[in-house]
Each structure stands twice: as structure tokens, then as C-alpha cells.
Design an enzyme around this catalytic site. Structure first.
Site, PDB file in Angstrom:
ATOM      1  N   ASP A  57       0.858  -1.182   0.000  1.00 25.88           N
ATOM      2  CA  ASP A  57       0.000   0.000   0.000  1.00 25.88           C
ATOM      3  C   ASP A  57       0.899   1.239   0.000  1.00 25.88           C
ATOM      4  OD1 ASP A  57      -1.683   2.121   0.478  1.00 25.88           O
ATOM      5  OD2 ASP A  57      -2.800   1.121   2.086  1.00 25.88           O
ATOM      6  N   SER A 136      -3.165  13.527 -15.436  1.00 30.23           N
ATOM      7  CA  SER A 136      -4.479  13.334 -16.063  1.00 30.23           C
ATOM      8  C   SER A 136      -4.899  14.603 -16.763  1.00 30.23           C
ATOM      9  CB  SER A 136      -5.524  12.999 -14.993  1.00 30.23           C
ATOM     10  OG  SER A 136      -6.830  13.123 -15.520  1.00 30.23           O
ATOM     11  N   TYR A 148      -9.066  15.126  -7.006  1.00 26.03           N
ATOM     12  CA  TYR A 148      -8.275  14.452  -8.047  1.00 26.03           C
ATOM     13  C   TYR A 148      -7.495  15.484  -8.877  1.00 26.03           C
ATOM     14  CZ  TYR A 148      -7.632  11.126 -12.006  1.00 26.03           C
ATOM     15  OH  TYR A 148      -7.140  10.313 -12.993  1.00 26.03           O
TER      16      TYR A 148
HETATM   17  P1  NAD Z   1      -7.145   1.361 -12.375  1.00 22.01           P
HETATM   18  O1  NAD Z   1      -8.129   1.566 -11.281  1.00 22.01           O
HETATM   19  O2  NAD Z   1      -7.424   0.346 -13.439  1.00 22.01           O
HETATM   20  O3  NAD Z   1      -5.695   1.071 -11.778  1.00 22.01           O
HETATM   21  C1  NAD Z   1      -5.174   1.762 -10.685  1.00 22.01           C
HETATM   22  C2  NAD Z   1      -4.316   0.811  -9.881  1.00 22.01           C
HETATM   23  O4  NAD Z   1      -3.765   1.532  -8.767  1.00 22.01           O
HETATM   24  C3  NAD Z   1      -5.110  -0.366  -9.317  1.00 22.01           C
HETATM   25  O5  NAD Z   1      -4.517  -1.600  -9.664  1.00 22.01           O
HETATM   26  C4  NAD Z   1      -5.084  -0.116  -7.820  1.00 22.01           C
HETATM   27  O6  NAD Z   1      -5.103  -1.309  -7.040  1.00 22.01           O
HETATM   28  C5  NAD Z   1      -3.785   0.663  -7.655  1.00 22.01           C
HETATM   29  N1  NAD Z   1      -3.766   1.393  -6.385  1.00 22.01           N
HETATM   30  C6  NAD Z   1      -4.741   2.187  -5.902  1.00 22.01           C
HETATM   31  N2  NAD Z   1      -4.421   2.617  -4.657  1.00 22.01           N
HETATM   32  C7  NAD Z   1      -3.199   2.080  -4.367  1.00 22.01           C
HETATM   33  C8  NAD Z   1      -2.350   2.131  -3.221  1.00 22.01           C
HETATM   34  N3  NAD Z   1      -2.704   2.814  -2.120  1.00 22.01           N
HETATM   35  N4  NAD Z   1      -1.188   1.454  -3.253  1.00 22.01           N
HETATM   36  C9  NAD Z   1      -0.846   0.723  -4.347  1.00 22.01           C
HETATM   37  N5  NAD Z   1      -1.618   0.634  -5.449  1.00 22.01           N
HETATM   38  C10 NAD Z   1      -2.786   1.299  -5.465  1.00 22.01           C
HETATM   39  O7  NAD Z   1      -6.973   2.807 -13.015  1.00 22.01           O
HETATM   40  P2  NAD Z   1      -6.350   3.301 -14.401  1.00 22.01           P
HETATM   41  O8  NAD Z   1      -7.449   3.862 -15.188  1.00 22.01           O
HETATM   42  O9  NAD Z   1      -5.445   2.285 -14.983  1.00 22.01           O
HETATM   43  O10 NAD Z   1      -5.490   4.540 -13.851  1.00 22.01           O
HETATM   44  C11 NAD Z   1      -4.081   4.497 -13.716  1.00 22.01           C
HETATM   45  C12 NAD Z   1      -3.582   5.934 -13.541  1.00 22.01           C
HETATM   46  O11 NAD Z   1      -3.923   6.696 -14.698  1.00 22.01           O
HETATM   47  C13 NAD Z   1      -4.195   6.657 -12.357  1.00 22.01           C
HETATM   48  O12 NAD Z   1      -3.219   7.485 -11.751  1.00 22.01           O
HETATM   49  C14 NAD Z   1      -5.270   7.505 -12.995  1.00 22.01           C
HETATM   50  O13 NAD Z   1      -5.561   8.634 -12.234  1.00 22.01           O
HETATM   51  C15 NAD Z   1      -4.614   7.861 -14.298  1.00 22.01           C
HETATM   52  N6  NAD Z   1      -5.522   8.254 -15.378  1.00 22.01           N
HETATM   53  C16 NAD Z   1      -6.470   7.391 -15.863  1.00 22.01           C
HETATM   54  C17 NAD Z   1      -7.308   7.795 -16.891  1.00 22.01           C
HETATM   55  C18 NAD Z   1      -8.357   6.916 -17.480  1.00 22.01           C
HETATM   56  O14 NAD Z   1      -9.127   7.399 -18.325  1.00 22.01           O
HETATM   57  N7  NAD Z   1      -8.444   5.651 -17.115  1.00 22.01           N
HETATM   58  C19 NAD Z   1      -7.198   9.095 -17.399  1.00 22.01           C
HETATM   59  C20 NAD Z   1      -6.230   9.933 -16.884  1.00 22.01           C
HETATM   60  C21 NAD Z   1      -5.396   9.500 -15.878  1.00 22.01           C
END
Ligand code: NAD
Length: 240
Positions: A57, A136, A148
């Protein structure tokens, strides 16, 4: 195998963008330490050759600091650090609770600081390396995402500071701002909101996690040797 023999850390590697990044860096030959809090991590990365699951974590600051230093000590190097882990807890500002604010800032900003500080300590001593942080499109503000957006703007400032401080040691640091990417995070949104996000792109589709991972691979590789302090939008043209 452009990253052959290199050591990488990818946070948030159990799913979505982080998993795609881990897969790309592993395919490029890196030994990839995949850090995630999810119990699904080991299963998610078991097919990736060179991937090492590290269930942790990232909001545990002391443990996270140790984890990064331990990896570098064990492998004798640290070449690439990719900050991907993130969460959302959306609410309009007038309704946002302290708990929602604290939870999102802890993962999306403070944990990125903890990992980046440890990485900078190692990369300065080593004389180089790459940091890539996933921010993001929301860093410029977004309805219902004050927590966020604040965190995602924060990591831009943090990472561009790392670029300045690492430069004379040969290290680079860059930010990627994904637009709308098809992952568990965005699939949790109501379908009409998802369609509205796709409509903002000029390519007429949601991004795939690998669309972001390809840019991370570029920033980690030799092609980006002279690229630092950049904020790269990966969103199908949502900015134009
Ligand atoms: P996701 O939810 O599929 O993956 C996020 C991962 O982070 C998960 O596996 C989760 O278990 C892990 N995580 C969360 N809290 C944690 C902690 N305390 N310690 C360790 N791991 C932790 O999300 P995603 O869409 O793949 O997003 C990945 C990144 O990209 C994020 O930072 C998100 O803000 C960013 N992002 C996503 C999008 C989108 O459209 N999906 C757009 C812009 C930015």
C-alpha cells in the site's frame, strides 16, 4: 529488447494503465517490479517475463520509501520509475468530505512524492535514470474532481521539479496526461458520461491502456534521451 538489463518500478501495475506499462517494459527486457495494493497483482503479472509482484500500500510512507531503496539495493541499480497508481473519489466541492480529499491526495499526490523522492535519491547517486508520472487531463480542473484535479496538478509540479533537480545528474522526468482511457476506473462512470468523453476526442474512440504504455516506453527508452520536463497529452486530441 531496448531496456535489456534495466530495473524498473511500476506502481499501480495490477490493472489498467499500470499493467499495460509493466507489460511493455517487461517485453522491452526490463526487470519490472510491479507494485500494487490489490490482491489480484500476482495473478495479473504472472505471464509477464521479468515481472516481480510487490504487494504494498503506497500510502504507507515509511514502507514505500524502504521498498524503493530495497529494490535498488537488491538489483544494484534503478533505471525507470513509473508512477501510475491512482484512485478517484468524486464529489462536487460543496459536498466533498475531508475523508474524500485525504484519501485521493494520499494515493495520487503524497505517494507519488514518496516514490519520487526515493527515486531521486538513488538516481542522483547513480548518475541517471528515468521518471515518468501519470497525471491526467483533469489536472486543469474537472467537475466533481476537485481532490483528483488538485493531486494531478500537484504531480505535474513535483515531476517538473524532479526534471530540474535531476538534469545535472543525467536523469529525466516527464509527465503523461492521459485523456479518456478504457479501464476499470472509467468503466465505473455512467455510460452517457463515458460517451461524452469519447466525443471530446478527435480520433472518436476511448484510449486503450497500451496507448499510454507506448508513450511510457518511449520516455523510458533511448529515443527520449534528451526529453525532460515535458507534459505529454495522450488523449486522442482532446486538447485541440
Ligand atoms: P485502475 O483503477 O485500473 O488502476 C489503478 C491501480 O492503482 C489499481 O490496480 C489499484 O489497485 C492501484 N492502487 C490504488 N491505490 C493504491 C495504493 N494505495 N497502493 C498501491 N496501489 C494502489 O486505473 P487506471 O485507469 O489504470 O489509472 C491508472 C492511472 O492513470 C491513475 O493514476 C489515474 O488517475 C490515471 N488516469 C487514468 C485515466 C483513465 O481514463 N483511465 C485518465 C487519466 C489518468
Amino acid at each position: 529488447m531496448t531496456l535489456h538489463g534495466q530495473t524498473a518500478i511500476v506502481t499501480g501495475a495490477a490493472a489498467g494503465i499500470g499493467l499495460a506499462v509493466a507489460a511493455r517494459l517487461a517485453a522491452a527486457g526490463a526487470r519490472v517490479h510491479c507494485v500494487d495494493v490489490s490482491p489480484a497483482l500476482a495473478d495479473a503479472v504472472k505471464e509477464l517475463s521479468g515481472a516481480v509482484p510487490v504487494q504494498a500500500d503506497l500510502t504507507d510512507r515509511a514502507a514505500t520509501h524502504r521498498l524503493v531503496h530495497d529494490i535498488a539495493e537488491r538489483d544494484g541499480r534503478l533505471d525507470v520509475v513509473v508512477n501510475v497508481a491512482g484512485i478517484t473519489q468524486d464529489a462536487f466541492l460543496h459536498k466533498m468530505t475531508d475523508e474524500q480529499w485525504d484519501a485521493v491526495l494520499a494515493v495520487n499526490l503524497t505517494a507519488v512524492f514518496t516514490v519520487t523522492r526515493a527515486a531521486v535519491q538513488i538516481l542522483r547517486a547513480q548518475g541517471g535514470g528515468r521518471i515518468v508520472t501519470i497525471s491526467s487531463a483533469s489536472w486543469l480542473g474537472n467537475l466533481g474532481q476537485g481532490n483528483y484535479a488538485a493531486a494531478k496538478a500537484g504531480v505535474v509540479g513535483l515531476t517538473l521539479t524532479a526534471a530540474r533537480e535531476l538534469g545535472r545528474f543525467g536523469g529525466t522526468a516527464n509527465v503523461i496526461c492521459p485523456g479518456f482511457i478504457d479501464t476499470a476506473m472509467t468503466r465505473a462512470m455512467p455510460p452517457d458520461l463515458q460517451q461524452a468523453q469519447v466525443a471530446k476526442t478527435w480520433l472518436g474512440r476511448a484510449g486503450e491502456p497500451d496507448d499510454v504504455a507506448k508513450v511510457v516506453e518511449y520516455l523510458a527508452g533511448d529515443g527520449a534521451a534528451f526529453v525532460t520536463g515535458e507534459v505529454v497529452n495522450v488523449g486522442g486530441g482532446y486538447r485541440i
